[in-house]
Design an enzyme around this catalytic site. Structure first.
Site: not given
Length: 464
Positions: A229-232
């Site tokens: 994911s873009k958060r990780k």
């Protein structure tokens, strides 16, 4: 998904269709549609039909097809396969919380089924803007055939919302309608949609349409096996790879290998054409592959070395222009410097972004070279004498070319004075680059030219 879409379309002589599914108005991100086009074109996976390119099945944005969905919803309501639901979000949240506390199924309790608007308005938790839900029958099928996984069993579906209160369809309705209207016969999507497939098959059945074939791909995983994911992981945004200096052909090859074994034995370097020619859905690996950038780095380095020097220098110049890695106002002379240095740094490159760091010292003024401490520690007590001898050799050398420079210095320093090569050439490398590790020394000297090399020798010698 685009890679496998493109491969299957090429294999079967079909069309790869890009449709923008923008019915969730709360999650629209400005510029994201343009980023999709840019990414696919960069990767060499451009669609045959899209909002940009047009085609026989337009429009290709779901937000421009609302009248089509409304007509289908009306038909489903008339047939008794769908119904209005006036439950407020607060009422739905309370219902699910109560069921969860009692460890019951949290699916919708059908409070609104069979009610008129007036009847429902007299009860608590009423919203004057209804949604429309599917009426899932008790005998709804939960198994289906998947091109990748064979026979698949999915959970029993809920009374899915198919038309939201804002008048936009949910994915579940829009995707079925659009795939039918556009003549899509194969759907490639992530495995998270397996649980929704029975709902989609019901819609096809109710509407009397032939369902397409489904291929549910494994999701890519981080090293800790969590979903990317873009958060990780910035790699979830594909243009990150371009910005880092990866080649599209290397990334394409890497993505093939993540979910598909090499077509030709253990040959990991494989062209897209080879991939297409040997493509078979049954060979797709269903275990979520780990996104290992070490393999990507190796592939990228291989593809870099497969380029001709001219091809690589063109790519490097484009990369430096697009990323601004060489600063906002690069000296025009640096373009020729990049071309001249490409052959000597080519074997050392993993990514295009590595190049400028390797050659930036060539662009500095001769008196601006900062010697790294690690490089200075390599200098021996006899370094001043070695620099002086090197200067004498190079001062009158003609032509000032890499092979000639190497031969002349070796003859004087190694053969005549008996200095070991590693010790003999280290002072000159430190003087020209200021680094412990640098590109090939003699090619560096040729690119710098005699005057710069002598000036850099004098600059270092003055500090010893």
């Amino acid at each position: 998904m685009a890679l496998f879409d493109k491969a299957w379309a090429a294999k079967t002589g079909g069309s790869f269709v890009l449709r923008i599914e923008d019915t969730d108005r709360n999650r629209l991100v400005e510029g994201s549609e343009e980023q999709i086009y840019e990414t696919l074109e960069w990767l060499g996976l451009g669609p045959d039909e899209s909002p940009q390119k047009g085609g026989p099945c337009g429009p290709y944005r779901q937000s421009e097809r609302l009248d089509t969905y409304k007509a289908v919803v009306d038909t489903l309501i008339e047939q008794g396969h769908a119904y209005y639901c006036w439950c407020s979000p607060e009422r739905l949240a309370e219902m699910r919380a109560e069921k969860q506390a009692e460890k019951q199924d949290t699916r919708y309790d059908r409070m609104c089924l069979g009610m008129t608007r007036g009847e429902r308005a007299e009860l608590p938790g009423f919203s004057d803007r209804p949604v429309v839900r599917m009426r899932i029958p008790d005998d709804a099928p939960t198994t289906f055939h998947d091109l990748v996984r064979g026979e698949v069993k999915a959970p029993f579906p809920d009374d899915q919302v198919i038309l939201k209160a804002d008048g936009f369809p949910t994915y579940h309705l829009a995707v079925v309608v659009d795939d039918h209207m556009m003549g899509i016969n194969t759907i490639v999507r992530g495995e998270e949609w397996i649980s929704s497939t029975p709902k989609h098959l019901l819609l096809y059945k109710w509407l009397g349409w032939e369902p397409p074939a489904f291929a549910h791909m494994p999701l890519l995983r981080n090293a800790d096996h969590s979903k990317i994911s873009k958060r990780k992981n910035p790699a979830a945004r594909l243009m990150w790879f371009k910005e880092q200096g990866y080649l599209p052909e290397a990334l394409r090859n890497f993505l093939q290998l993540l979910a598909y074994p090499p077509v030709e034995g253990d040959q990991e370097v494989e062209s897209f054409d080879t991939f297409v020619n040997g493509f078979d859905w049954g060979r797709v690996n269903t275990v979520g592959p780990v996104f290992d950038t070490k393999k990507l780095d190796w592939l990228n380095g291989y593809y870099i070395r497969e380029l001709s020097d001219d091809q690589l220098s063109d790519r490097l110049l484009s990369f430096l222009d697009e990323t601004g890695q060489w600063g906002p106002d690069p000296d025009p002379a640096w373009r020729e410097l990049v071309k001249a240095s490409t052959p000597m740094i080519k074997p050392r490159l993993v990514k295009l972004s590595d190049a400028w760091g390797q050659i930036e010292f060539l662009t500095l003024p001769d008196d601006a070279i900062v010697v790294e401490e690690a490089a200075r520690r390599q200098l021996k007590d006899n370094s001043p004498e070695i620099l002086a001898e090197s200067r004498t050799v190079l001062e009158g050398l003609d032509p000032f070319a890499a092979d000639n420079i190497q031969a002349a210095l070796r003859a004087r320093l190694v053969d005549e004075l008996g200095i070991k090569p590693r010790i003999a050439f280290t002072p000159l490398r430190v003087a020209t680059s200021g680094r412990k590790v640098s590109p090939p020394l003699f090619e560096t000297c040729e690119i710098l030219g005699r005057d710069s090399v002598l000036a850099r020798i004098d600059a270092l010698a003055s500090t010893l």
